[in-house]
Design an enzyme around this catalytic site. Sequence first.
Site, PDB file in Angstrom:
ATOM      1  N   TYR A  59     -79.321  20.153 -37.954  1.00 21.76           N
ATOM      2  CA  TYR A  59     -79.347  20.911 -36.908  1.00 21.76           C
ATOM      3  C   TYR A  59     -78.492  21.737 -37.409  1.00 21.76           C
ATOM      4  CZ  TYR A  59     -81.382  17.215 -33.822  1.00 21.76           C
ATOM      5  OH  TYR A  59     -81.875  16.255 -32.924  1.00 21.76           O
ATOM      6  N   HIS A 124     -82.414   9.610 -39.224  1.00 21.64           N
ATOM      7  CA  HIS A 124     -83.292  10.940 -38.367  1.00 21.64           C
ATOM      8  C   HIS A 124     -85.126  11.102 -38.237  1.00 21.64           C
ATOM      9  CE1 HIS A 124     -83.004  15.244 -37.152  1.00 21.64           C
ATOM     10  NE2 HIS A 124     -83.855  14.863 -35.927  1.00 21.64           N
TER      11      HIS A 124
HETATM   12  P1  NAP Z   1     -86.148  19.863 -24.698  1.00 21.04           P
HETATM   13  O1  NAP Z   1     -84.609  19.036 -23.891  1.00 21.04           O
HETATM   14  O2  NAP Z   1     -87.349  19.211 -23.606  1.00 21.04           O
HETATM   15  O3  NAP Z   1     -85.671  20.985 -24.100  1.00 21.04           O
HETATM   16  C1  NAP Z   1     -85.119  21.781 -23.961  1.00 21.04           C
HETATM   17  C2  NAP Z   1     -85.614  23.377 -23.481  1.00 21.04           C
HETATM   18  O4  NAP Z   1     -85.515  23.604 -21.738  1.00 21.04           O
HETATM   19  C3  NAP Z   1     -84.785  24.403 -24.265  1.00 21.04           C
HETATM   20  O5  NAP Z   1     -85.323  25.423 -23.883  1.00 21.04           O
HETATM   21  C4  NAP Z   1     -83.751  24.634 -22.482  1.00 21.04           C
HETATM   22  O6  NAP Z   1     -83.074  25.919 -21.978  1.00 21.04           O
HETATM   23  C5  NAP Z   1     -84.426  24.347 -21.565  1.00 21.04           C
HETATM   24  N1  NAP Z   1     -84.142  23.555 -20.518  1.00 21.04           N
HETATM   25  C6  NAP Z   1     -83.046  22.925 -20.505  1.00 21.04           C
HETATM   26  N2  NAP Z   1     -83.128  22.478 -18.569  1.00 21.04           N
HETATM   27  C7  NAP Z   1     -83.415  22.728 -18.444  1.00 21.04           C
HETATM   28  C8  NAP Z   1     -83.529  23.089 -17.185  1.00 21.04           C
HETATM   29  N3  NAP Z   1     -83.100  22.398 -16.269  1.00 21.04           N
HETATM   30  N4  NAP Z   1     -84.531  24.060 -16.128  1.00 21.04           N
HETATM   31  C9  NAP Z   1     -85.312  24.362 -17.236  1.00 21.04           C
HETATM   32  N5  NAP Z   1     -84.933  25.020 -18.454  1.00 21.04           N
HETATM   33  C10 NAP Z   1     -83.976  24.110 -18.983  1.00 21.04           C
HETATM   34  O7  NAP Z   1     -86.212  19.666 -25.651  1.00 21.04           O
HETATM   35  P2  NAP Z   1     -85.395  19.580 -27.085  1.00 21.04           P
HETATM   36  O8  NAP Z   1     -83.974  20.685 -27.198  1.00 21.04           O
HETATM   37  O9  NAP Z   1     -86.265  19.782 -28.121  1.00 21.04           O
HETATM   38  O10 NAP Z   1     -85.057  17.823 -27.114  1.00 21.04           O
HETATM   39  C11 NAP Z   1     -83.497  17.672 -26.325  1.00 21.04           C
HETATM   40  C12 NAP Z   1     -82.479  17.138 -27.342  1.00 21.04           C
HETATM   41  O11 NAP Z   1     -83.396  16.041 -28.039  1.00 21.04           O
HETATM   42  C13 NAP Z   1     -82.330  18.412 -28.615  1.00 21.04           C
HETATM   43  O12 NAP Z   1     -82.256  19.399 -28.428  1.00 21.04           O
HETATM   44  C14 NAP Z   1     -82.187  16.915 -29.981  1.00 21.04           C
HETATM   45  O13 NAP Z   1     -80.767  16.586 -29.728  1.00 21.04           O
HETATM   46  C15 NAP Z   1     -82.568  15.678 -29.871  1.00 21.04           C
HETATM   47  N6  NAP Z   1     -84.313  15.802 -30.067  1.00 21.04           N
HETATM   48  C16 NAP Z   1     -84.286  14.656 -31.440  1.00 21.04           C
HETATM   49  C17 NAP Z   1     -85.756  14.446 -32.048  1.00 21.04           C
HETATM   50  C18 NAP Z   1     -85.890  13.606 -33.420  1.00 21.04           C
HETATM   51  O14 NAP Z   1     -86.376  13.677 -33.982  1.00 21.04           O
HETATM   52  N7  NAP Z   1     -84.732  12.691 -33.038  1.00 21.04           N
HETATM   53  C19 NAP Z   1     -86.347  15.979 -32.014  1.00 21.04           C
HETATM   54  C20 NAP Z   1     -86.575  16.421 -30.619  1.00 21.04           C
HETATM   55  C21 NAP Z   1     -84.871  17.142 -30.015  1.00 21.04           C
HETATM   56  P3  NAP Z   1     -82.049  26.609 -22.476  1.00 21.04           P
HETATM   57  O15 NAP Z   1     -81.483  26.108 -23.555  1.00 21.04           O
HETATM   58  O16 NAP Z   1     -82.126  27.940 -22.585  1.00 21.04           O
HETATM   59  O17 NAP Z   1     -80.954  26.327 -20.908  1.00 21.04           O
END
Ligand code: NAP
Length: 290
Positions: A59, A124
């Site tokens: 990241y 990862h």
């Molecule tokens: P997510 O958590 O499903 O969604 C994040 C998005 O949703 C952001 O744009 C955020 O906006 C918004 N959001 C968060 N809370 C909200 C709420 N209560 N109401 C409305 N919108 C909301 O997606 P993600 O970031 O892709 O996944 C979460 C984490 O998982 C990542 O950050 C990462 O650490 C991990 N991840 C791991 C992998 C892997 O391959 N291992 C892949 C993808 C993700 P704001 O930021 O503007 O608040």
Amino acid sequence: TCQDPGMRMVTLADGVPVPCLGLGTWRMGESRSSHAADVAAVRQALELGYRLIDTAEMYGAGGAERVVGEALRGASQAGTVRREDVFLVTKVLPGNASRKGTVAACERSLDRLGVDRVDLYLLHWRGGHPLRETVAAFEALRERGRIRAWGVSNFDVDDMDELWSVADGPRCLANQVYYSASERGIEFDLLPAQRRRSVATMAYCPIDQGALASDPTLAEIGRRLGASAAQVALAWVLRQPDVIAIPKAGRERHLRENLAAAALKLTDGDLAAIDARFAPPRRKQRLAMT
Ligand code: NAP
């Protein structure tokens, strides 16, 4: 350690409790211009009570780990948290996951995070290096106290079977995978397989990258519960005792909402309405990835 009295904990197979809800950091630390705001968001999360943070060397090419490190240092100096109260997860890129490369990558991550140990270190996704080499490196890091435990990410059932067949492979404590109401294929096979082996499931994209925050069915359920659609999406993932969710949020309202969602209980009627909107899998689906 990592105890917030209000937060339900998931106990890993080694007995270590992890908060069922943490903070994701993908897309943080990607530019100099957003650095201060990203640090402030993580710092605020710690102030609000987040005690689990998920990051990765990928990241922001190390930038997210630097953001987490800076926020953690600031919060520690201010007396908000102690390092040992926060469960830190980071990940090694598959291209670095050789026997020596994994150890070197971990040292670089520790340096950026400003800590001498991470709590959970994940591969990862699967790459070209043999699993036994990565596992041997993980075990060496664990024995040296550089990581407390290790796991994998984006492993489907066949990958897990292979992992469980290599020396020390059964020491894998978690698999971090795409899991949300709209991506629930793992319920068919991967989730039950992990349950049998006491491997915790960490759900990434639990709000489907924000999309579920505007889902009409989840919003309707939320109205009855006095919750937002995003909170319903998180409560749905967290209805299971061995699943950990790591939603990413930068905005204060989102950070607060998501933390509160860990205490939200859905009724059988709510769950049936979600099944009608997003059908449970009836056959094998390939693991979704972002
Ligand atoms: P997510 O958590 O499903 O969604 C994040 C998005 O949703 C952001 O744009 C955020 O906006 C918004 N959001 C968060 N809370 C909200 C709420 N209560 N109401 C409305 N919108 C909301 O997606 P993600 O970031 O892709 O996944 C979460 C984490 O998982 C990542 O950050 C990462 O650490 C991990 N991840 C791991 C992998 C892997 O391959 N291992 C892949 C993808 C993700 P704001 O930021 O503007 O608040």
